[in-house]
Design a protein around this motif. Structure first.
Motif, short mmCIF file in Angstrom:
data_model
loop_
_atom_site.label_atom_id
_atom_site.label_comp_id
_atom_site.label_asym_id
_atom_site.label_seq_id
_atom_site.Cartn_x
_atom_site.Cartn_y
_atom_site.Cartn_z
N SER A 187 -4.79 2.59 5.74
CA SER A 187 -5.88 1.68 5.25
C SER A 187 -5.43 0.39 5.24
N THR B 235 0.76 -1.24 -0.10
CA THR B 235 0.02 0.00 0.08
C THR B 235 0.86 1.22 -0.10
N PRO C 36 -5.52 -3.72 3.46
CA PRO C 36 -6.18 -4.16 2.33
C PRO C 36 -7.27 -5.27 2.87
N TRP D 4 -6.30 -8.66 -3.44
CA TRP D 4 -7.08 -7.40 -2.71
C TRP D 4 -8.23 -6.96 -3.56
N ARG E 267 -9.76 -1.87 0.13
CA ARG E 267 -9.00 -1.26 1.27
C ARG E 267 -10.19 -0.91 2.19
#
Length: 845
Positions: free
Chosen positions: A484, A431, A486, A508, A511
Motif C-alpha cells: 500500500s 506502514t 499512504p 495520512w 492508503r
C-alpha cells in the motif's frame, strides 16, 4: 583430526578474535566517512606493505579454519529420526548444493526446510535473530549499540504472541513445523557448532515461533524506503536554498516507466486480446525482473526472469530450494530466506513470479512540538498529549551492567531523533512497523496459487511495496504493485520532506491498496519489465509518493527487447540470461553526450598534457560498455567521480557533498540513500546547463572537465601503472559478518573479483560514494529465468554458494559460474534431480 590439532586451532581462533574482533562492524554497521579527507577516501594501493602481509598470512589461516570447520561438519545425508513427522521425507542434494525435498505433507516439508536451513545457515539465522530483536550488542559489544537502539525503538522485539495468534491455523502449524525442524537439527548428532559461534561466544539457543515473526518484520522493514531520503533532502535544501532545484532528483524524461496505463487488463477472446476491467477496480482504498509473452519467444511459452540486487555477502541473503508435498499437489522451487518458511521468488507447476523493490515511500519522518514545561508531552491540534514511555535493557558484550534505553512513542510512531542526532524532535510514521503479520501468510499463498486471480488476491496482502511480475503455463503475463501507499493530505506534504506533526494538517488519510495499486494483465506490447524505475507517468492522477531509480537499467532492457521484436527475432532463454549480465550503460552514454560540446575548450586546457589529452580522446570514443578489460570504462568512472567532487565540494563542503552523493544519515539504514542513484543524472543535467549556479560556481564546465581528466589520469597512473583495465579498480567481495576487519576478511570473506557494470547497468554493480569504485553497495546475488512451456529447463545461479559453513564444498563453489554470467539448471522433475544427485538425507517419524 587429533585433539592437539583441534586445541591449537581453537587457540588460534581465540587469538584472532581478541585481536581483531573489537573493531568488526556487522554488514549493517558501516564506517562513517564524515570528517575524512578527500585523498584518504581513494581506494587503497595494492602495494601497501600491510596488504602484502595480510595476503601472505590469509590463505594459510583460511585453510586451517576450513580444516577445523570441515572436520566437525556433516553433510545432508544418512537417516535421521524427526519427532512430529507424519511420514517419510527425502532430501536430495544436487551437485550445486540445492536441496530437493519430497514429502507427502506440507508441514513435513516445512519441517525439513527448517532442518536444512539450520544445517547450512545457522550463524546467519542467529545473526538475524539478534538483529531483529535489537540484540547485536550481545555479540559485537559497544559498536553495535546504535543499531540495537534504533531497532528497539522500532519495537520488532515486541512482535510476538499477539501477532502469531493473528495468523491462520494452517500458517501457525507451518511456522511451528519449521521451528521444530530447526530445533531438531540443534539436538541431533549431526549438529556442529559453527566457527562463528566459537569466535563470538554464542550459546546455542532453541528457536521459537516468535523468532520467525520478528525476522519477517525485519525483512519487510529492510525492503521499505523513504525516511533516510527525507533527512538527506531536508539537509540539502537548508544548505543550498534557492539553488536546490538544480540538483534535486529528476527522473530523465527519456527513460521508461513500468506502466503507461497502470490498469491495463486484457483477456483472450476469440483468439484476440480485449480490454476488460480488473476484478479489483471497484474496491476502496485499501531490482530487475521481466516477463515476456509467448508471442515474442522462441518456444511460444512465457519466459520470466528475476535478479534481485542486494549487498553481496557470504553467505548470501538467499538459499535455493525445491520442495514438493504430494498430498496437496504442491510443487515449488526458487529461493528462500533462511529463518522464514517460504519461497520468496520462484515458481510452482502453474505459475511463477519475480520481485523488485518499488521505492514507493512507505515511511515518513514527522516533526513534533514538545511541551517546554513537560518534555514527555507533545502537541496535536492545540492539545498536549502524553507520550508512551518505555524502558529497554540492552546487554552489551564486555559490560557488567545492561544499558538502559528509554523509548518515547507519539501518535505518529517512535521518537527516533535522539538516535539519529537530529536537532528537532522527530518520530517515524511507517506502514511496516504498524502492519499485520498476515503479510507472511500472503507471501506463502503466492506460491500456492494456481492462476492469476488467486495470485492477485495473495499479492495485495504482501506488506512491502514490491514490483511483482507474473507468468503462467497458460500464456498469461502480469504485473502488480503489492502493499500500500499512504494517501498524504495537507499543502506541500508529499513525503519528500519531514511532515509537520502538531497541526493535524499533514496526515495520512488512508492508503492506496488492493485494486487501486497499478497492475497489468497481458499488456498489448507483450512484455513487462521493472528495474526500480518510475512506476507510472509523472502526470498520472494516481499519486504514488516516493522516488525511483534513474531508469537507465530499464532503458537498456527496453532497448534490447524492442530491437529483437523490431527485427522479427524470437527471444530465447539464452538471450534473457545474457541480458542479466549486460554491462552497457545509458548513464555513460548520456554523460558522453553532455561533455562532447566542450571538446575544443577542454583540449585547449589540456594542451601539453599528453596523458590527459589521450585519455580525453579515449573517453569520447567510449561505447558505454563497462567491461572488465576496458580502460575507457575506468576513465569514465574516474572522470565522473572527480567532476562531481570538483563541482560540489568547494561550494558545499565535504560533509554536505557526501550527503548529496548519497551517504546515508545512519549506518543501520539503507546506505547509500536514494539520492545516490541520481548523482550521475544530476551531473549530466548540470553540464547541459553550463550557465547555471553550480557549474559557473566551479569555474565553468570546461575547467571542471579538464581538471577532472588530469586528476583521473594521475590517480589511474599512480595506482594502476600502465594497465587501466576496469576490472582492476572495480571489484566485488562477498563479505562475511566477521570479514569486515583484516585479516579476518581473508578467512571468511570471498574475493575480490573483477566485475563489469555499475549502478546504471542491467548487471548492476553499485559503488558507494565513500568507496569510489569497489562494489561496496549492491549487486546481483541470484539470477533465475524460467520458460513456462519447459519448466525443467529453468536456469539459475546463486553466489557465492549455498552453504554458510566455511569449509563446506558449497561455501563458494558457484562463483566461477556467477562471474562468467552462466547458470546451472533449476532441476524440476525427479528424474533430473536423480541425475545430478550428490547426497540423500532421509527423515523418518
Amino acid at each position: 583430526m587429533g585433539k592437539l590439532t583441534v586445541a591449537l586451532l581453537v587457540l588460534l581462533l581465540s587469538l584472532l578474535t581478541h585481536i581483531f574482533l573489537p573493531s568488526i562492524r556487522s554488514n549493517l554497521i558501516n564506517e562513517d566517512v564524515r570528517g575524512t579527507t578527500f585523498a584518504s577516501r581513494l581506494p587503497f594501493s595494492p602495494n601497501e606493505p600491510l596488504q602484502r602481509l595480510y595476503n601472505l598470512i590469509g590463505p594459510p589461516l583460511k585453510f586451517l579454519v576450513q580444516l577445523f570447520s570441515s572436520s566437525y561438519s556433516s553433510s545432508l545425508s544418512g537417516e535421521l529420526v524427526m519427532d512430529g513427522l507424519r511420514g517419510k521425507v527425502e532430501v536430495v542434494v544436487d551437485e550445486w548444493g540445492v536441496p530437493h525435498i519430497y514429502a507427502d505433507d506440507l508441514r513435513d516439508m516445512t519441517m525439513a526446510m527448517g532442518y536444512v536451513h539450520a544445517h547450512e545457515r545457522l550463524f546467519q539465522m542467529e545473526f538475524h535473530r539478534h538483529l531483529a530483536a535489537g540484540r547485536l550488542s550481545e555479540l559485537f559489544g559497544p559498536i553495535a549499540v546504535n543499531t540495537d537502539v534504533l531497532l528497539r525503538q522500532l519495537k520488532f522485539e515486541k512482535k510476538g504472541e499477539k501477532e502469531f495468534k493473528e495468523l491462520s491455523i494452517p500458517l501457525r502449524e507451518q511456522i511451528t513445523g519449521y521451528v521444530k525442524g530447526v530445533n531438531t537439527y540443534l539436538q541431533s548428532d549431526a549438529f556442529h557448532l559453527p566457527v562463528e559461534f566459537r569466535l563470538l561466544g554464542i550459546e546455542v539457543r532453541e528457536w521459537t515461533d516468535i523468532d520467525v515473526i520478528r525476522h519477517a518484520y525485519l525483512i519487510a522493514w529492510r525492503m521499505s524506503r523513504g525516511w533516510n531520503f527525507e533527512i538527506s533532502r531536508a539537509a540539502l535544501i537548508d544548505a543550498t536554498g534557492e539553488n536546490f532545484h538544480e540538483i534535486d532528483n529528476k527522473y530523465p524524461e527519456s527513460n521508461p516507466v513500468i506502466a503507461e496505463n497502470p490498469f491495463e487488463y486484457n483477456v483472450l477472446v476469440n483468439g484476440t486480446w480485449e480490454s476488460t476491467f480488473s476484478p479489483f477496480l471497484t474496491k476502496a482504498h485499501g531490482s530487475n525482473n521481466w516477463v515476456v509473452s509467448g508471442e515474442h519467444t522462441s518456444t511460444g511459452g512465457v519466459m520470466l526472469c528475476n535478479d534481485p540486487h542486494v549487498p553481496l555477502t557470504v553467505p548470501s541473503m538467499w538459499y535455493e530450494m525445491h520442495g514438493e508435498a504430494s498430498s496437496i499437489d504442491y510443487r515449488m522451487t526458487g529461493v528462500t530466506v533462511p529463518g522464514l518458511p517460504a519461497i520468496v521468488i520462484g515458481h510452482n507447476q502453474f505459475l511463477g513470479w519475480g520481485i523488485t523493490l518499488s521505492w514507493v515511500d512507505m515511511e515518513d519522518l514527522v516533526l513534533e512540538k514538545i511541551n517546554p514545561s513537560n518534555p514527555l508531552q507533545y502537541e496535536f491540534k492545540g492539545k498536549w498529549l502524553d507520550m508512551e514511555v518505555g524502558e529497554e535493557l540492552i546487554n552489551v558484550k564486555g559490560e557488567e551492567k545492561p544499558r538502559v534505553l528509554t523509548t518515547y512513542t507519539t501518535r505518529n510512531g517512535p521518537l527516533i531523533s535522539p538516535t539519529l542526532k537530529l536537532n528537532r524532535a522527530t518520530s517515524l510514521r511507517s506502514t511496516i512497523t504498524n502492519s499485520s503479520p498476515q503479510f507472511i501468510e500472503h507471501l506463502i499463498a503466492m506460491s500456492r496459487a494456481t492462476n492469476w486471480d488467486q495470485f492477485s488476491q495473495s499479492v495485495i496482502g504482501v506488506a512491502p511495496t514490491f514490483n511483482i511480475v507474473y507468468g503462467d503455463v497458460k500464456g498469461n503475463i502480469g504485473y502488480w504493485l503489492s502493499g500500500s501507499s499512504p494517501i498524504r493530505t495537507g499543502e506541500g506534504y508529499n513525503g519528500a520532506q519531514p511532515a509537520i506533526g502538531w497541526t493535524g494538517e499533514q496526515e495520512w488519510s488512508g492508503r492506496i491498496s488492493g485494486g487501486d495499486m497499478p497492475h497489468l494483465f497481458n499488456p498489448k506490447k507483450g512484455y513487462i519489465f521493472t528495474s526500480n524505475n518510475q512506476i507510472i507517468p509523472k502526470d498520472h492522477p494516481l499519486k504514488l509518493s516516493g522516488i525511483s531509480c534513474n531508469g537507465y537499467r530499464g532503458k537498456r532492457i527496453e532497448e534490447v527487447f524492442d530491437q529483437k521484436i523490431a527485427a522479427g527475432s524470437k527471444i530465447t532463454l539464452e538471450d534473457l540470461t545474457a541480458l542479466q549480465s549486460d554491462v552497457v550503460s545509458h548513464g555513460a552514454k548520456d554523460f558522453l553526450s553532455a561533455i562532447a560540446p566542450f571538446t575544443d575548450q577542454v583540449r585547449g586546457l589540456l594542451k601539453g598534457n599528453t596523458l590527459a589529452m589521450d585519455a580525453w580522446n579515449t573517453l569520447l570514443a567510449f561505447d558505454g560498455a563497462l567491461t572488465v578489460d576496458s580502460s575507457a570504462a575506468s576513465l569514465y568512472e574516474a572522470a565522473r567521480y572527480f567532476s562531481m567532487r570538483l563541482i560540489f565540494e568547494p561550494q558545499l563542503g565535504l560533509n554536505m557533498t557526501n550527503t548529496l552523493l548519497g551517504v546515508g544519515p545512519h549506518p543501520a539504514l539503507a546506505n547509500p540513500s536514494e539520492i545516490h542513484d541520481y548523482d550521475g543524472v544530476t551531473l549530466t543535467r548540470l553540464l547541459r546547463n553550463p550557465t547555471g549556479h553550480w557549474v559557473t560556481g566551479a569555474g565553468g564546465a570546461e575547467k571542471v572537465l579538464a581538471t577532472a581528466m588530469v586528476q583521473a589520469t594521475n590517480w589511474l597512473e599512480r595506482n594502476l601503472g600502465d594497465d587501466w583495465s576496469y576490472g582492476r579498480i572495480h571489484q566485488v567481495t562477498f563479505k562475511h559478518t566477521l570479514g569486515a576487519k583484516q585479516p579476518l576478511d581473508r578467512i571468511f570473506s570471498v574475493g575480490p573479483f573483477p566485475i563489469g557494470g555499475d549502478g546504471d547497468t542491467v548487471q548492476q554493480a553499485g559503488m558507494k560514494t565513500e568507496n569510489m569504485y569497489n562494489v561496496d553497495g549492491w549487486a546481483t546475488h541470484y539470477r533465475y529465468c524460467v520458460d513456462f512451456s519447459r519448466l525443467d529447463e529453468g536456469q539459475s545461479i546463486h553466489a557465492p554458494g549455498q552453504s554458510g559453513v566455511i569449509g563446506s564444498a558449497h561455501y563458494e563453489d558457484l562463483i566461477p559460474l556467477w562471474r562468467a554470467g552462466k547458470t546451472h539448471p533449476m532441476l524440476w522433475n525427479k528424474e533430473s534431480v536423480k541425475k545430478y544427485e550428490e547426497s540423500i538425507l532421509t527423515l523418518v517419524p
